[in-house]
Design an enzyme around this catalytic site. Sequence first.
Site, PDB file in Angstrom:
ATOM      1  CB  THR A 197      -0.955   0.097   1.367  1.00 34.78           C
ATOM      2  OG1 THR A 197      -0.063   0.013   2.383  1.00 34.78           O
ATOM      3  CG2 THR A 197      -1.831  -1.191   1.144  1.00 34.78           C
ATOM      4  CB  VAL A 235       2.247   0.346   5.010  1.00 26.31           C
ATOM      5  CG1 VAL A 235       3.658  -0.576   5.442  1.00 26.31           C
ATOM      6  CG2 VAL A 235       1.315   0.607   5.750  1.00 26.31           C
ATOM      7  CB  CYS A 236       4.483  -1.337   0.568  1.00 22.67           C
ATOM      8  SG  CYS A 236       3.705  -2.602   1.564  1.00 22.67           S
ATOM      9  CB  VAL A 237       4.749   3.417  -1.924  1.00 19.72           C
ATOM     10  CG1 VAL A 237       5.194   4.683  -2.904  1.00 19.72           C
ATOM     11  CG2 VAL A 237       3.945   2.208  -2.814  1.00 19.72           C
TER      12      VAL A 237
END
Length: 197
Positions: free
Chosen positions: A114, A117-119
């Site tokens: 997401t 969070v992940c980017v």
Amino acid sequence: MKSNLFSPDNAAMLLIDHQVGTLNWVKSNTLEEIKRHTLALARSAKETGMPLILTSSQEDQVQGPLFDELAAAVPEAFANRIQRQGVVDAMKDPQFAMAVAAAGRRNLIIAGITTDVCVVYPAITAIQQGYNVQVVVDGSGSPSTLADETALRRMEAHGVTLTTTNQLIAELAQDWSSPNGSKLMQVLFEEVLSKQG
């Protein structure tokens, strides 16, 4: 004056955690939109010979594998994907960081699931490491619009450039009549323009 434009010759594409479980958590955009744009990004890299690095986190857990269409569109990049064991900031995962460094490009294009969070963390880390970063907003998404907008504002405050799939592909092409331009126009038509309602 030196151009700041990203091109297939000076950029690398990083697609982070487009996993079937994680995609189900996204509510800021539709699953179909994100998949379409992610496939357009992946194919744009493949068709123009741009370095393409895929990564996933804990595929054997609730996050699951990368979505099937992505694996089918770019099988070589899928086979070489960096499987992280839970490191949230992909740029702090040694294998992923090594793959990015090995690509030899200072311009990074990032999309992922997401966004919040992940980017956000690898995008900011990459900026701090001296990379130029564009985050493709419509190839990413978060569990809420508020989460998405907050992550985007945070990244922009650190110097990340926000873009969209169509905008990025046009930037990579610069001239639709060039060899890369015609390939990119075909990808954009097949994956995005022809599928809009």
